[in-house]
Every structure is written in C-alpha cells, then in structure tokens.
Design an enzyme around this catalytic site. Sequence first.
Site, PDB file in Angstrom:
ATOM      1  N   VAL A 179       1.081   6.889  -0.495  1.00 32.23           N
ATOM      2  CA  VAL A 179       0.361   6.010   0.420  1.00 32.23           C
ATOM      3  C   VAL A 179      -1.056   5.775  -0.100  1.00 32.23           C
ATOM      4  O   VAL A 179      -1.767   6.722  -0.433  1.00 32.23           O
ATOM      5  CB  VAL A 179       0.291   6.628   1.835  1.00 32.23           C
ATOM      6  CG1 VAL A 179      -0.472   5.737   2.794  1.00 32.23           C
ATOM      7  CG2 VAL A 179       1.688   6.926   2.363  1.00 32.23           C
ATOM      8  N   CYS A 180      -1.449   4.507  -0.143  1.00 33.34           N
ATOM      9  CA  CYS A 180      -2.803   4.148  -0.550  1.00 33.34           C
ATOM     10  C   CYS A 180      -3.625   3.884   0.711  1.00 33.34           C
ATOM     11  O   CYS A 180      -3.555   2.818   1.314  1.00 33.34           O
ATOM     12  CB  CYS A 180      -2.774   2.907  -1.436  1.00 33.34           C
ATOM     13  SG  CYS A 180      -4.396   2.463  -2.053  1.00 33.34           S
ATOM     14  N   LEU A 181      -4.343   4.892   1.135  1.00 28.15           N
ATOM     15  CA  LEU A 181      -5.203   4.807   2.310  1.00 28.15           C
ATOM     16  C   LEU A 181      -6.496   5.524   1.929  1.00 28.15           C
ATOM     17  O   LEU A 181      -6.469   6.720   1.607  1.00 28.15           O
ATOM     18  CB  LEU A 181      -4.515   5.470   3.513  1.00 28.15           C
ATOM     19  CG  LEU A 181      -5.143   5.313   4.878  1.00 28.15           C
ATOM     20  CD1 LEU A 181      -5.215   3.843   5.299  1.00 28.15           C
ATOM     21  CD2 LEU A 181      -4.364   6.108   5.917  1.00 28.15           C
TER      22      LEU A 181
ATOM     23  N   ASN B 275       0.799  -1.225   0.000  1.00 29.95           N
ATOM     24  CA  ASN B 275       0.000   0.000   0.000  1.00 29.95           C
ATOM     25  C   ASN B 275       0.832   1.276   0.000  1.00 29.95           C
ATOM     26  O   ASN B 275       0.288   2.368   0.143  1.00 29.95           O
ATOM     27  CB  ASN B 275      -0.957  -0.001   1.186  1.00 29.95           C
ATOM     28  CG  ASN B 275      -1.744  -1.293   1.270  1.00 29.95           C
ATOM     29  OD1 ASN B 275      -1.527  -2.087   2.176  1.00 29.95           O
ATOM     30  ND2 ASN B 275      -2.599  -1.537   0.290  1.00 29.95           N
TER      31      ASN B 275
ATOM     32  N   ASP C 102      -6.001  -3.439  -2.576  1.00 30.87           N
ATOM     33  CA  ASP C 102      -5.987  -2.062  -3.084  1.00 30.87           C
ATOM     34  C   ASP C 102      -4.540  -1.569  -3.097  1.00 30.87           C
ATOM     35  O   ASP C 102      -4.180  -0.662  -2.358  1.00 30.87           O
ATOM     36  CB  ASP C 102      -6.868  -1.177  -2.186  1.00 30.87           C
ATOM     37  CG  ASP C 102      -7.068   0.209  -2.765  1.00 30.87           C
ATOM     38  OD1 ASP C 102      -6.844   0.407  -3.976  1.00 30.87           O
ATOM     39  OD2 ASP C 102      -7.435   1.121  -1.992  1.00 30.87           O
TER      40      ASP C 102
END
Length: 183
Positions: A111-113, A104, A144
């Site tokens: 950052v994938c949040l 992520n 994701d």
Amino acid sequence: MLNLIKIKGQKKEDAANANGKPPAKKQSPGELRLHKDIAELNLPKSTRISFPNGKDDLMNFEVTIRPDEGYYVGGKFVFTFQVPPAYPHEPPKVKCKTKVYHPNIDLEGNVCLNILREDWKPVLNVNTIVYGLNLLFSQPNDEDPLNHEAAAVLRDNPEKFERNVQRAMAGGYVGEVHFPRCM
C-alpha cells in the site's frame, strides 16, 4: 545482592501461581498504546476490524473496507495490520489481502500511503490509517503510484479506469492479470 532480587521475583511469581492464576503477561508500551487506540476507534460505517488470531493477539489484525462511494463501490477489501513492538514510534505494516486494480496498491498488496512511510509520526494512530485507506478508495491518487499502469489509465482515461475497476472487482482480467471476485 543480585541473587536476592532474583529470589524476590521468583517468590512473587510463585505467589501468583499459588492463586491458580498464571503469571500476568507484561504488555509492551506498543501493546498498551495499541490497546488504547483500538478502544478509541471511530470506524466509518463501511469499515470493520477483526482479530483472526483472537483478542490475545492485538498486534495482528484485519480491517475490511466496503467503499460506499467512488470507483470501488460494492467491493470488499481486506487489509492486514502487523504492529511492531516499537509502535507508535514505527508505523504498522499494512498489506491488502485482496488483489485489487488500484494505482496506490500493487498486485502483491503493498500500500502506498504516505503516513505509512515518511509522514508517520507517533501522534498518528490506527484510526488515522483506516481513514487514509478509505480515502484511497474514494480518491485514488495517480501522482504517487505503486501500480503505474493503473495510475496512467486513471490519469489519461478515467472512463476506461472505471471499466477496469469494475471488471477486476467482478473477477475478470485487466490485460493479462486475473483478479478474483471481491464484490
């Protein structure tokens, strides 16, 4: 009439300067909200916040996370937060300064949040983001990803993923990519 208002404002500023104090910097609504959020922070024991530009620049700060569970135990990961003036209506920009092998977080530190993108709401705050970042280290999400290779290894071969994480945190190579030591 407009000139009268301008003169009145100048007199107030002159009076403040006469007291030997510089005129107070007016804080934006975003700065006021961020000040409140920071005052109310309830950080996990594995997390620290610092202000590299000093306490006068609340809109730019760093959060250091030292995971105490999961694949990343023993690592030290630094994130930069850049808070926009429109906060809380816009989320902070968060980047990972530490190069990390993570599904992520890509190699550039993005950052994938979800709460930093489409799920952001003004009722969320810095504390929510910090807990989300901590969750990424205790429960990386292969559904994701930003780093698709790391996500595929996590999904298909968790033991290899763990070895890759340990190699990367120790300052080694994973494939052709070198990771600086972060333990």
